[in-house]
Write a protein that holds these residues in place. Sequence first.
Motif: not given
Length: 343
Positions: A61, A63-66
């Motif tokens: 999981n 977090d590609y937004s970080q």
Amino acid sequence: MVREAIAVLLDNKTLVQDNFPAGSEVADQVIPANITPGHSKRLDWYEVRPKDAIDALGDINFDYSQKITLAYERGPKEGLTSYQSLASQIQQTLISYGFNVQLKPLYSGDYKKAMAEGTEMMFIGMLQPQYLDGAAFYELAFEREAQMFGNTYPEIVSLLQQTQAESSDRLRQDAFDKLNQKFKDLVPFVPIGHFSESSYVRSGNANALANAYYENYEDISNLAHTIQILDMDRPLSLWPADETDWNTFRVTRLLYDNLVETSFGSNEIKPALADSWSSNSNATEWTFMLRYNIQFSNGAALDSNDVVASFVALWDASSPNHTGRTGEFKFFRQLFGGFINEK
């Protein structure tokens, strides 16, 4: 897991082709292929497999937004035109897979401070071994300046110490094979490429050769009997013991001699002041036999007392000759751990 995924996403061959000087080697390990013992013949780096990397990141999981910052030192660097082009290419590759990567160019002082404190999330750097041995490619990153990676890697350090403790080439290579495999398993960083510094010599100069560090200025000849050298900087001093600058060493090596030295045109160690040497079984005690009838420039004969005096000037903090430009003796401290009689 994340570092391994990034290693699988990056195409080192393309990065080297686009950013490294001609003749550079795509890195499949920390140690270049021509260094033995050290490089493992049957170990390759990760193949470029984007789907496997994305699936693995999905399993945890990720977090590609970080925001992920990729730091690099501003300006031209030896070997590379700049770190900026390499950083931009890595950034665009990771962005194409959904990562939020932002470049973080740092001026030299800020970059060195960040490396010393281990504060950067991701960074581009260059590791230059201080002597030609497989262990030297690991020592800087995992023993001497390990703080740049934040966390320590005790498994790597333990295996590295095994390579340092052995004197047999065969046993050392066995230890290196385990070390190189452990590095691949843990992926502390992603090796991209290996390159050597280039030296350019006018066609009228004969007998010019280079090794990993220097040119053989003392052997070069021409009809004018004069050699003009263009270097990046002038020597910082003429006493090399307390320096770390290779441009300084290029000049000071013409003023001082070593017991042994690196050959030009190969990685072999050859005699200098010593014509032979040997060690005990665990390489903790070495005996050097000096060449006969060596003289200083003033005609005085060199003997073993002069060699001891030279080591005392480096090793004994109480010696009146233990002085230098900075007082740090950084290379000696890194190689031997410290000084005797240090307050």
